[in-house]
Design an enzyme around this catalytic site. Structure first.
Site, PDB file in Angstrom:
ATOM      1  CB  CYS A 415     -47.651  29.020  -6.704  1.00  0.00           C
ATOM      2  SG  CYS A 415     -47.839  29.325  -5.126  1.00  0.00           S
ATOM      3  CG  HIS A 459     -43.645  28.752  -4.458  1.00  0.00           C
ATOM      4  ND1 HIS A 459     -43.988  29.470  -4.858  1.00  0.00           N
ATOM      5  CD2 HIS A 459     -43.276  27.939  -4.878  1.00  0.00           C
ATOM      6  CE1 HIS A 459     -44.053  28.989  -6.374  1.00  0.00           C
ATOM      7  NE2 HIS A 459     -42.744  28.403  -5.926  1.00  0.00           N
ATOM      8  CG  ASP A 475     -41.226  26.105  -8.683  1.00  0.00           C
ATOM      9  OD1 ASP A 475     -42.493  25.852  -8.947  1.00  0.00           O
ATOM     10  OD2 ASP A 475     -40.661  27.172  -7.594  1.00  0.00           O
TER      11      ASP A 475
END
Length: 668
Positions: A415, A459, A475
């Site tokens: 991520c 994350h 995202d």
């Protein structure tokens, strides 16, 4: 051919039982002590066991003294001090082990037992789980049985009987301990900890992000916090737990800029719909980050800490969170952040380092031709979706131009790779953007209904500024691996070499029924640990005041229950006092005399009266008892006077108690 094992002599059996108790107490300390301390303790205890079994002599002080001095030097070398928690525990552990080789009197046995009791408490400096509590209860039980073994002057009952006696002692003490735990005034702070110690834990998230940092964190199944929702929990794609916001990039690492530490008083938050009410139990972290679901409508209240919003809507505490804290919060998943305000100092969110990632810089600048900032965002997300990018826990190493090498070379990352590259492209395209870190997702335990957010749920995502709409969450990882947002890291990426009970998630080698059973076991263990954390480790002064106030309200509201409770306590106290009065003072002197004679080597048999006891003492050779002739005559005179008082029924002697007490004082 049968081998008959003769029972060990009592002194050997008691010593081996003491060694077993010490091993049970010292074993957990091996997890945090230096290896040489554990090895030295094991060798010392084995040496003492060998001496006991073979009947050898104890080593002389000239042998033990150099070892003890070397051990102290080793502690100083390992900890740079002889004081403090860790060095002090190491010294106590070594002291218990060395004391085993220096037991010459009955007093030394009790010294070892009491030191072991103290070391039981120090185990809670390093581990406070329910497993540690169960093991320490077992240690106390065995220590009590060992201590009882030293008290018997005649025949010693079997070990099972002594353990049962110790268990009864614990059972009698448990109600008092529970009452003191519930109502005794508490101080602010953790139940078992010291400021800055290793037992306080550390957080997985920091205020910086570099490629590979979060992928390493994703391998940890340690809980970051637990959440209890008062109502239906939100869907997994809405579970974004906001943490540090990173807006400064030096070509390799994203960090918090100097301007991000200001106050968040000027932030504007528009919300839609009712808020989600929930309660968070945050594990100790030694950091100042407090996590809440995006977006919290108001500041939560944490006892002993003052919270505030930063200029980037980060929730922080004024002091590090060195112990487990619990707080209630209300958040809105439908929100707009600064939608009706102009972005102050817009250039701050467009800064990029000079001389890094030329290909990504050119690609971002080419996106400016699209005109609409939302179209530039969609173009980058479409690139991630349509081109062969891979979401992995083991991305290749990157060099100087990290974004270029990731976007146009390896195309494999976690991520932090996707969020960092996305924000770089947005800034190059003229769209203000920043990186947001925190946690995404969580797992509901069906046993107790709590959601556990683990370190593996760490994350990173992005926020972009679009005029009229404010800061919007984007995202980019969801464009590459949408299952990461829907199901979590564990199902989105293969985990290497899983071990432990958490590895049972998703693993089912024994069929559906066995897999369901393993999942139920894991959930039950998780619920037990959570209950332990909620009701024991997190029993704060505020919760204590609430419990005590609730008890007071119930007693005042139900006067019959209050009267019944007071009457029961009065009856119990009166019964204890009556039993104490029922013990005749002369019989108490007789019991003390029998105990002292037993310590001198001549215990009284259970069926032996005072006259027979006196005759047996008189018949013993003078050297068989550890008594002087004068002391022996005093004991015999005591027994004869007591026998006449008890059985001959003579005229009352008002000076009998004083006479017997004087004779007893001579029996030493």
């Amino acid at each position: 051919m049968k081998f008959v094992h003769a029972p060990l002599p009592r002194d050997k059996a008691d010593t081996l039982l003491l060694l077993a108790s010490a091993v049970l107490v010292l074993a957990p300390h091996a997890l945090h002590l230096p290896w040489w301390v554990s090895l030295l303790c094991a060798a010392t205890l084995a040496w003492r066991a060998t001496i006991t079994l073979r009947g050898k002599r104890m080593p002389k002080a000239i042998v033990l003294l150099p070892i003890a001095i070397a051990a102290m030097i080793g502690v100083q070398f390992s900890y740079d001090t002889l004081l403090g928690k860790d060095a002090g525990v190491a010294m106590l552990v070594l002291l218990v082990a060395f004391k085993m080789l220096e037991m010459h009197a009955r007093r030394d046995l009790f010294v070892v037992v009491f030191l072991c009791f103290f070391l039981v408490l120090t185990n809670f400096f390093y581990a406070q789980g329910i497993g540690t509590a169960v093991m320490m209860i077992a240690s106390v039980l065995l220590l009590l049985a060992t201590q009882l073994s030293f008290q018997f002057t005649g025949a010693v009952p079997p070990l099972r009987t002594r353990l049962a006696m110790a268990a009864r002692m614990l059972a009698f003490a448990a109600p008092i301990a529970i009452m003191l735990f519930v109502v005794f005034p508490r101080i602010q702070g953790p139940l078992w900890s010291m400021p800055g110690g290793p037992g306080t834990g550390t957080s997985g998230l920091s205020d910086q992000m570099a490629p590979g940092q979060m992928s390493n964190l994703a391998l940890s199944d340690e809980p970051a916090f637990r959440v209890r929702f008062f109502g239906r929990p939100p869907m997994p794609p809405q579970l974004y737990w906001r943490g540090p916001v990173l807006d400064a990039f030096d070509g390799l690492t994203w960090t918090r800029g100097a301007n991000s530490r200001g106050s968040g008083r000027d932030l504007r938050l528009s919300v839609g719909g009712p808020g989600l009410e929930y309660e968070v139990t945050l594990e100790p972290s030694q950091s100042r980050w407090v996590f809440a679901l995006e977006m919290p409508g108001e500041l939560p209240v944490v006892a002993g800490h003052e919270l505030r919003f930063s200029s980037q809507f980060e929730l922080t505490s004024d002091t590090p969170l060195a112990s487990r804290v619990r707080y209630r919060a209300s958040s809105h998943v439908d929100y707009a952040l600064q939608s009706g305000a102009e972005l102050a100092d817009v250039n701050r969110w467009l800064v990029l380092p000079y001389g890094f990632n030329p290909r990504a810089l050119a690609a971002g600048m080419a996106l400016r031709a699209l005109g609409d900032p939302a179209a530039r965002v969609d173009a980058v997300l479409r690139q991630f979706r349509e081109q062969p990018y891979e979401y992995t826990l083991a991305p290749p190493l990157l060099g100087r131009h990290t974004v270029d090498e990731f976007l146009y070379g390896t195309r494999s990352g976690f991520c932090e790779h996707y969020s960092g590259a996305f924000v770089f492209l947005m800034r190059a395209a003229g769209v203000p953007a920043r990186v947001v870190t925190g946690y995404q997702g969580g797992e509901i335990n069906p046993v107790d209904g709590f959601m556990t957010v683990r370190q593996s749920d760490a994350h990173a995502w992005a926020e972009v500024w679009i005029a009229g709409r404010g800061w919007l969450r984007v995202d980019p990882t969801a464009a590459v691996a949408p299952e990461r947002v829907r199901s979590g890291t564990n199902r989105a990426t293969p985990r290497p070499a899983p071990f432990g009970i958490d590895a049972l998630r998703g693993v089912n080698p024994f069929g559906l029924e066995a897999g369901a059973w393993l999942a139920d076991v894991r959930n039950a263990i998780g619920a037990i640990n959570n209950s332990w954390n909620q009701w024991v480790l997190n029993y704060t002064p505020e919760r204590q005041r609430g419990v005590v106030q609730g008890l007071q309200d119930k007693l005042l509201g139900w006067p019959f229950v209050g009267l019944l409770t007071c009457a029961g306590l009065a009856w119990w106290c009166a019964r204890i006092l009556r039993r104490r009065r029922e013990i005749d003072p002369i019989d108490a002197l007789y019991s003390t005399l029998c105990k002292r004679l037993g310590q001198a080597g001549l215990p009284r048999a259970q069926d032996e009266g005072p006259s027979a006891y006196a005759a047996r003492i008189l018949a013993c050779p003078p050297g068989a008892l550890a008594l002087t002739p004068h002391t022996r005559e005093a004991a015999i005179a005591f027994l004869r006077r007591y026998s006449a008082w008890r059985y001959a029924a003579p005229a009352a002697d008002p000076r009998l108690h004083a006479t017997l007490k004087s004779l007893l004082s001579q029996v030493r």
